[in-house]
Design a protein around this motif. Sequence first.
Motif, PDB file in Angstrom:
ATOM      1  N   ASP A 177       0.824  -1.211   0.000  1.00  0.00           N
ATOM      2  CA  ASP A 177       0.000   0.000   0.000  1.00  0.00           C
ATOM      3  C   ASP A 177       0.857   1.260   0.000  1.00  0.00           C
ATOM      4  N   VAL A 178       2.009   1.183   0.679  1.00  0.00           N
ATOM      5  CA  VAL A 178       2.899   2.345   0.789  1.00  0.00           C
ATOM      6  C   VAL A 178       4.345   1.875   0.609  1.00  0.00           C
ATOM      7  N   ILE A 179       5.121   2.660  -0.138  1.00  0.00           N
ATOM      8  CA  ILE A 179       6.548   2.367  -0.311  1.00  0.00           C
ATOM      9  C   ILE A 179       7.346   3.575   0.172  1.00  0.00           C
ATOM     10  N   VAL A 180       8.179   3.356   1.174  1.00  0.00           N
ATOM     11  CA  VAL A 180       9.041   4.408   1.729  1.00  0.00           C
ATOM     12  C   VAL A 180      10.422   4.232   1.111  1.00  0.00           C
ATOM     13  N   VAL A 181      10.893   5.246   0.389  1.00  0.00           N
ATOM     14  CA  VAL A 181      12.113   5.137  -0.404  1.00  0.00           C
ATOM     15  C   VAL A 181      13.279   5.834   0.289  1.00  0.00           C
ATOM     16  N   ASP A 182      14.311   5.044   0.597  1.00  0.00           N
ATOM     17  CA  ASP A 182      15.584   5.595   1.073  1.00  0.00           C
ATOM     18  C   ASP A 182      16.407   5.924  -0.167  1.00  0.00           C
ATOM     19  N   ALA A 183      16.418   7.188  -0.543  1.00  0.00           N
ATOM     20  CA  ALA A 183      16.999   7.589  -1.822  1.00  0.00           C
ATOM     21  C   ALA A 183      18.512   7.709  -1.747  1.00  0.00           C
ATOM     22  N   ALA A 184      19.140   7.613  -2.915  1.00  0.00           N
ATOM     23  CA  ALA A 184      20.577   7.833  -3.033  1.00  0.00           C
ATOM     24  C   ALA A 184      20.896   9.291  -2.697  1.00  0.00           C
ATOM     25  N   PRO A 185      22.182   9.620  -2.418  1.00  0.00           N
ATOM     26  CA  PRO A 185      22.556  11.014  -2.162  1.00  0.00           C
ATOM     27  C   PRO A 185      22.144  11.942  -3.301  1.00  0.00           C
ATOM     28  N   ILE A 186      22.105  13.225  -3.018  1.00  0.00           N
ATOM     29  CA  ILE A 186      21.511  14.244  -3.887  1.00  0.00           C
ATOM     30  C   ILE A 186      21.841  14.071  -5.370  1.00  0.00           C
ATOM     31  N   GLY A 187      23.142  14.088  -5.707  1.00  0.00           N
ATOM     32  CA  GLY A 187      23.528  14.068  -7.116  1.00  0.00           C
ATOM     33  C   GLY A 187      23.027  12.834  -7.826  1.00  0.00           C
ATOM     34  N   HIS A 188      23.146  11.695  -7.179  1.00  0.00           N
ATOM     35  CA  HIS A 188      22.741  10.437  -7.785  1.00  0.00           C
ATOM     36  C   HIS A 188      21.225  10.372  -7.920  1.00  0.00           C
ATOM     37  N   LEU A 189      20.502  10.834  -6.901  1.00  0.00           N
ATOM     38  CA  LEU A 189      19.041  10.824  -6.948  1.00  0.00           C
ATOM     39  C   LEU A 189      18.524  11.684  -8.086  1.00  0.00           C
ATOM     40  N   LEU A 190      19.039  12.908  -8.207  1.00  0.00           N
ATOM     41  CA  LEU A 190      18.549  13.808  -9.248  1.00  0.00           C
ATOM     42  C   LEU A 190      18.833  13.248 -10.630  1.00  0.00           C
ATOM     43  N   ARG A 191      19.979  12.593 -10.777  1.00  0.00           N
ATOM     44  CA  ARG A 191      20.282  11.988 -12.070  1.00  0.00           C
ATOM     45  C   ARG A 191      19.281  10.873 -12.385  1.00  0.00           C
ATOM     46  N   LEU A 192      18.941  10.061 -11.374  1.00  0.00           N
ATOM     47  CA  LEU A 192      17.965   9.002 -11.593  1.00  0.00           C
ATOM     48  C   LEU A 192      16.603   9.577 -11.985  1.00  0.00           C
ATOM     49  N   LEU A 193      16.212  10.688 -11.340  1.00  0.00           N
ATOM     50  CA  LEU A 193      14.919  11.287 -11.645  1.00  0.00           C
ATOM     51  C   LEU A 193      14.893  11.918 -13.034  1.00  0.00           C
ATOM     52  N   GLU A 194      16.065  12.309 -13.537  1.00  0.00           N
ATOM     53  CA  GLU A 194      16.137  12.882 -14.879  1.00  0.00           C
ATOM     54  C   GLU A 194      16.316  11.819 -15.956  1.00  0.00           C
ATOM     55  N   MET A 195      16.848  10.642 -15.572  1.00  0.00           N
ATOM     56  CA  MET A 195      17.160   9.599 -16.547  1.00  0.00           C
ATOM     57  C   MET A 195      15.958   9.024 -17.294  1.00  0.00           C
ATOM     58  N   PRO A 196      14.754   8.931 -16.698  1.00  0.00           N
ATOM     59  CA  PRO A 196      13.658   8.308 -17.441  1.00  0.00           C
ATOM     60  C   PRO A 196      13.431   8.877 -18.830  1.00  0.00           C
ATOM     61  N   GLU A 197      13.601  10.185 -19.011  1.00  0.00           N
ATOM     62  CA  GLU A 197      13.419  10.770 -20.337  1.00  0.00           C
ATOM     63  C   GLU A 197      14.447  10.216 -21.319  1.00  0.00           C
ATOM     64  N   LEU A 198      15.713  10.116 -20.868  1.00  0.00           N
ATOM     65  CA  LEU A 198      16.769   9.606 -21.739  1.00  0.00           C
ATOM     66  C   LEU A 198      16.536   8.138 -22.077  1.00  0.00           C
ATOM     67  N   ILE A 199      16.177   7.349 -21.057  1.00  0.00           N
ATOM     68  CA  ILE A 199      15.928   5.930 -21.279  1.00  0.00           C
ATOM     69  C   ILE A 199      14.729   5.740 -22.195  1.00  0.00           C
ATOM     70  N   SER A 200      13.709   6.561 -22.005  1.00  0.00           N
ATOM     71  CA  SER A 200      12.505   6.462 -22.835  1.00  0.00           C
ATOM     72  C   SER A 200      12.838   6.705 -24.302  1.00  0.00           C
ATOM     73  N   ASP A 201      13.695   7.700 -24.581  1.00  0.00           N
ATOM     74  CA  ASP A 201      14.100   7.965 -25.969  1.00  0.00           C
ATOM     75  C   ASP A 201      14.852   6.773 -26.551  1.00  0.00           C
ATOM     76  N   TRP A 202      15.730   6.174 -25.739  1.00  0.00           N
ATOM     77  CA  TRP A 202      16.496   5.026 -26.219  1.00  0.00           C
ATOM     78  C   TRP A 202      15.568   3.845 -26.501  1.00  0.00           C
ATOM     79  N   LEU A 203      14.596   3.620 -25.629  1.00  0.00           N
ATOM     80  CA  LEU A 203      13.659   2.515 -25.819  1.00  0.00           C
ATOM     81  C   LEU A 203      12.843   2.690 -27.100  1.00  0.00           C
ATOM     82  N   LYS A 204      12.415   3.917 -27.381  1.00  0.00           N
ATOM     83  CA  LYS A 204      11.652   4.158 -28.608  1.00  0.00           C
ATOM     84  C   LYS A 204      12.463   3.758 -29.837  1.00  0.00           C
ATOM     85  N   LEU A 205      13.742   4.117 -29.825  1.00  0.00           N
ATOM     86  CA  LEU A 205      14.596   3.759 -30.954  1.00  0.00           C
ATOM     87  C   LEU A 205      14.806   2.251 -31.031  1.00  0.00           C
ATOM     88  N   PHE A 206      14.972   1.615 -29.878  1.00  0.00           N
ATOM     89  CA  PHE A 206      15.190   0.170 -29.871  1.00  0.00           C
ATOM     90  C   PHE A 206      13.948  -0.555 -30.387  1.00  0.00           C
TER      91      PHE A 206
END
Length: 644
Positions: free
Chosen positions: A476-505
């Motif tokens: 019902d609930v997921i509590v996320v222990d996130a990576a440190p700031i730089g790594h977390l923000l990169r992960l949150l920004e990565m979905p757009e990049l991965i999504s573009d790669w998947l479309k091409l694949f």
Amino acid sequence: MKPDLYPDFLQGSLQKLIFFGGKGGVGKTTCAAATALTLAQEHTGQQFLLVSTDPAHSIKNILDGMRLPENLEVCELNAANSLQKFKDKYDGLLKQIAERGTFLDDEDIHGMMDAALPGMDELAAYLDIATWIRQDRYDGIIVDTAPTGHTLRLLEMPDLIHRWLVALDTLLAKHRYMRRRFTRNHQLDHLDEFLLSMNDDLMAMQNMMTDTDQCRFVLVLQAESMIVEESIDLINALDQKLIPRNHIVVNQLQPTHDCDYCNQQNIRQVRALKIAFSSVTGSIFWSLPMVAVEPRGRLLYDLWQHVKMVDFDAKEPTYSEADHNPPFLVVKPLEPPAETLRVILFAGKGGVGKTTAACATALRMHHDHSDKRVLLFSTDPAHSLSDCLSIPINSIPTKVVDNLDAQEINAEANFGSIRDEFSEELDTFLKQALQNLDLTFDREVMEHLLDLAPPGLDEIMALTEIMDHIDHGIYDVIVVDAAPIGHLLRLLEMPELISDWLKLFFKLLLKYRDVMRLPNLSARLVALSRGLKGLQRLLQNPEKTGAYVVTIPTELSIDKSISMVSSLQQVGVRLQGLLMNQMTPINMCDFCQFRSSREATQIDRARNAFSDLPQAGIYKHINPSGVNMLASLGNSLYQKTKAV
């Protein structure tokens, strides 16, 4: 100071490459900056470079605008800029390689390369350091690394680059064979030389990092049990990579005097240190004392004047921990998380207490809503849930108490299973392949397609497991222990990049369905694409996702928190509150009172900067670990639930 009582990485002209690494918040940047300044000041005839590989840089904040020695340069590696320089220089060559060696057409090749390269930012930064090594531009390079999880990725970079180079070389192999077979031309062309040059850079960096004379990895830690456990894991990883690590710096060792609180802190630190010492061989332990004033600017020149070799034979004072384990003191407890939330993120700089806060919150939610299924989920490559809960946690959900599980996801292993499945499926298909396939070369090209995927794909795939848990109604609930700031923000920004790669694949799989009939891989990637879209929608839904910012009362941590909050808001994550952790108790000794007064300035900054957020303050409490103690913290951190 006498040379024999001084760490050898401070003696100059001995090491070419010095890494400072460890868990976030332990003082890596401070130690790295102080080392660079000391070496530059004492060896004016040599040239030094201080470089940061942390996505959330701190070096310039630490230096505080001071004038640097003329023989010291400072560089905060900007992954995006490094990548752009890499593309400007090599993009044309990379596409030429792909054009020569594959059945894909120009449009496909250019799309795949453009989609893959945004994930190569770490690779480009790593190659920058490798280039400096090869060019011999500096007598010494001091590297301030990111927190442990990111550092572990950096240590894996040679393997990633090697796979990438093999994939590119495979694309050239067919053309190379045809040229030699029909023209008798055995000379290397410009593309061969390009790959050889990159490989030379890689080998030079690898050789340097394993050279016991020229390289040092200085581990920085604080004498707390969780930090010690994570540091031992990093030491094991360094040993596996044969990277020299014969110095360990214990930062912020509490002074002993007539203050009961300070003495209690010191004794607990000594006990944690003895665990580290008994688990690690071949290293010298050095200590730096806790100081009332945060070392910044010119104060860094004096940092190493206080270094001492740790004496593990000293008699430990008698002190009853059970009699001096004060309750958690929380200022202005927060409202419990809203019942509508499905995902709760805890974010902040490394070492500020995200894991502790996440565990305490999950236990509080379990207490208030015992009928709900709660999952503690770690996205940090250097997991801490096991150490914090004092329970072994696995890569699959592990029971903590009834209706509360915990999971430390293994991103690399998950992606490895996809590689294995892809290889098996490809092997089966090629046994029935069409006659127009040249199995000698086209098979190898196909086998290495996943090696051209953006790095970070594995971690994004692991993150989408959150969606699997929610979609299947497991939690019902997921509590996320996130990576440190730089790594977390990169992960949150990565979905757009991965999504573009998947479309091409997907486009390639559809376009060449007669050549690459891979239904299992297609299904896995379709599931990943669906999970990515669902994750993005979930993170941006203020009714279902919220984030708590965890920080500590230091200037650097507040600076980073302000920057992080802005970035979280840009990606659409709603903030729920701020936890000011590790505040010094008041009404103690002069040392405690001085630190408390210094912290008050930063607490006021945070109060003003985050005036629209509910804020709670938590006084320092050594090693809150284990289910019972964390449950106690959860009870103190949030207000009592109102009777219905």
